[in-house]
Design a protein around this motif. Structure first.
Motif, PDB file in Angstrom:
ATOM      1  N   THR A 135      14.016   1.165 -11.915  1.00 46.77           N
ATOM      2  CA  THR A 135      14.778  -0.081 -11.949  1.00 46.77           C
ATOM      3  C   THR A 135      13.892  -1.257 -11.550  1.00 46.77           C
ATOM      4  N   GLY A 136      13.020  -1.041 -10.579  1.00 46.90           N
ATOM      5  CA  GLY A 136      12.080  -2.081 -10.174  1.00 46.90           C
ATOM      6  C   GLY A 136      11.185  -2.506 -11.324  1.00 46.90           C
TER       7      GLY A 136
ATOM      8  N   HIS B  24      12.891  -4.820 -13.755  1.00 48.06           N
ATOM      9  CA  HIS B  24      12.889  -6.207 -13.292  1.00 48.06           C
ATOM     10  C   HIS B  24      11.531  -6.871 -13.504  1.00 48.06           C
TER      11      HIS B  24
ATOM     12  N   VAL C 168      19.124  -7.375 -16.928  1.00 48.63           N
ATOM     13  CA  VAL C 168      18.644  -8.186 -15.813  1.00 48.63           C
ATOM     14  C   VAL C 168      18.903  -9.644 -16.154  1.00 48.63           C
TER      15      VAL C 168
ATOM     16  N   LYS D 207      18.483 -11.963 -13.547  1.00 51.81           N
ATOM     17  CA  LYS D 207      17.623 -12.646 -12.587  1.00 51.81           C
ATOM     18  C   LYS D 207      16.702 -11.595 -11.999  1.00 51.81           C
ATOM     19  N   SER D 208      15.405 -11.686 -12.298  1.00 51.90           N
ATOM     20  CA  SER D 208      14.479 -10.674 -11.801  1.00 51.90           C
ATOM     21  C   SER D 208      14.389 -10.727 -10.282  1.00 51.90           C
ATOM     22  N   ARG D 209      14.470  -9.556  -9.678  1.00 53.35           N
ATOM     23  CA  ARG D 209      14.348  -9.494  -8.220  1.00 53.35           C
ATOM     24  C   ARG D 209      12.887  -9.395  -7.788  1.00 53.35           C
ATOM     25  N   ASN D 210      11.968  -9.255  -8.755  1.00 52.00           N
ATOM     26  CA  ASN D 210      10.569  -8.998  -8.417  1.00 52.00           C
ATOM     27  C   ASN D 210       9.595 -10.088  -8.830  1.00 52.00           C
TER      28      ASN D 210
END
Length: 386
Positions: free
Chosen positions: A86-87, A90, A370, A372-375
């Motif tokens: 999942t990371g 993103h 996604v 909004k990318s969390r990374n």
């Protein structure tokens, strides 16, 4: 029928290394497949379920990680981590390709066990996408004792990848060479470890070992993580036509050298990008994007071409219907822009400046996974749903 449109695209990356940038500004998607490319006029008379305004930013095919070592689902015991796939999503990765499930606890090393692991991992990833990513799991690790009938049996079960040769006991031209012929006869794509050992039990593999074994893909030519000497790297570039994989978890000096050499030879179609993660180097969710940025900033390869390394080149190598923005391809996209504060005015300029772009959306089969990318850092301009 579900219809998605993306309009007002500023830069459209094709995935095609021969023509990396397209002049269209609108994409129409029906039922997860790219239906039409053009200008906004193609949407006239079409009732769309969802319309995305790219607001002049960049749309690229979803990135493909050509080298991952999964186990089952979105967990890896290599770094005891949940959610690593999942990371990667993103970070713009929509497809991952297993190079072997070598981190499986108690990994079986007998013939029946290595076959069973490949079938299990293949069917698991086929039935449930970890994190929504199209993971192609189940890469057979070659062990001594495998016979031609085993490859025929595995092919019938849908297994089509040979994990990087060097992970198992069949790791020399004498032991692995015959298996490569059986695998190729049965439609497998074959990878081979190159360079120094990466984990206990793997083996150092030279350029001549690779040539004598004859795989399709030279895994991590820039080291996994230790690279072979430059003269051996050049031997694989100049004396073969193999696909050359560059990875984040490798040697950056050799990564730059390979990119420049293939650029000089006008053989950019030979390069693909993987993360080679999880590994001892760690889990790097932005690994593929970081490699694209490094190549774009430090070599003679443009940012648009480097993005094609991580999209169309890899899709073509593995025979996947992704990686290109073309009619009939699966609708996997990354929408991105220069990150806030970058000297670059758009995503390509940011990459060539050495920055990571800000990802605003990741789409798989026409579905926004996604928003909004969390990374990644925040994009200067964010795509929005109309």
């Amino acid at each position: 029928m579900t219809t998605l449109a993306i309009k007002n695209i500023g830069i459209l990356i094709s995935g095609n290394i021969k023509q990396p940038v397209l002049k269209y500004d609108t994409i129409l998607v029906k039922d997860g497949i790219i239906e039409k490319l053009g200008n906004e006029e193609i949407l006239q008379g079409i009732k769309c379920d969802k319309v995305i305004d790219a607001k002049g930013t960049t749309v690229s095919p979803g990135l493909i990680d050509s080298h991952t070592h999964p186990v089952l689902g979105d967990f890896t015991p290599r770094q005891n981590t949940l959610g690593y796939i999942t990371g990667a999503l993103h970070g713009g990765v929509t497809t991952m390709i297993s190079a072997g499930e070598c981190h499986t606890p108690g990994r079986p090393k007998d013939v029946e066990g290595t076959k069973a692991l490949a079938v299990l991992a293949h069917k698991s990833s086929e039935n449930a996408r970890p994190g929504g990513v199209k993971l192609h799991g189940g890469a057979l690790i070659l062990e001594k004792g495998l016979e031609e009938k085993d490859f025929e049996e595995l092919s019938k079960q849908g297994v089509w990848l040979v994990g990087e040769i060097g992970l198992g006991s069949a790791n020399t031209p004498d032991t692995a060479g015959p298996m490569v012929k059986w695998a190729r006869k049965n439609g497998f794509k074959i990878m081979m470890h190159t360079g120094g050992t990466s984990i206990p039990g793997s083996s150092t593999i030279t350029a001549q070992n690779v040539i004598d074994t004859d795989p399709d893909i030279v895994s991590h030519l820039n080291g996994g993580p230790t690279a072979i000497p430059v003269d051996e790297v050049d031997k694989l570039i100049n004396d073969t036509k193999y696909i050359l994989e560059l990875v984040q978890c490798g040697n950056f000096k050799i990564m730059k050298h390979v990119a420049n050499e293939v650029c000089k030879k006008d053989e950019l179609e030979r390069v693909i990008i993987g993360n080679d993660s999880p590994s001892g180097t760690g889990i790097i969710p932005l690994g593929v994007l970081r490699s694209v940025s490094y190549i774009a900033a430090e070599s003679e390869v443009s940012a648009a071409q480097a993005l094609c390394f991580a999209t169309g080149n890899t899709a073509k190598t593995f025979g996947l219907n992704v990686g290109f923005i073309e009619e009939g391809k699966e609708a996997d996209f990354v929408i991105m822009d220069a990150p806030m504060g970058s000297v670059g005015k758009n995503s390509l300029e940011a990459l060539e400046a050495g920055d990571l772009p800000g990802v605003s959306m990741v789409i798989v089969d026409g579905e926004i996974l996604v928003n909004k990318s969390r990374n990644t850092p925040p994009p200067t301009t964010k795509a929005a749903i109309d």
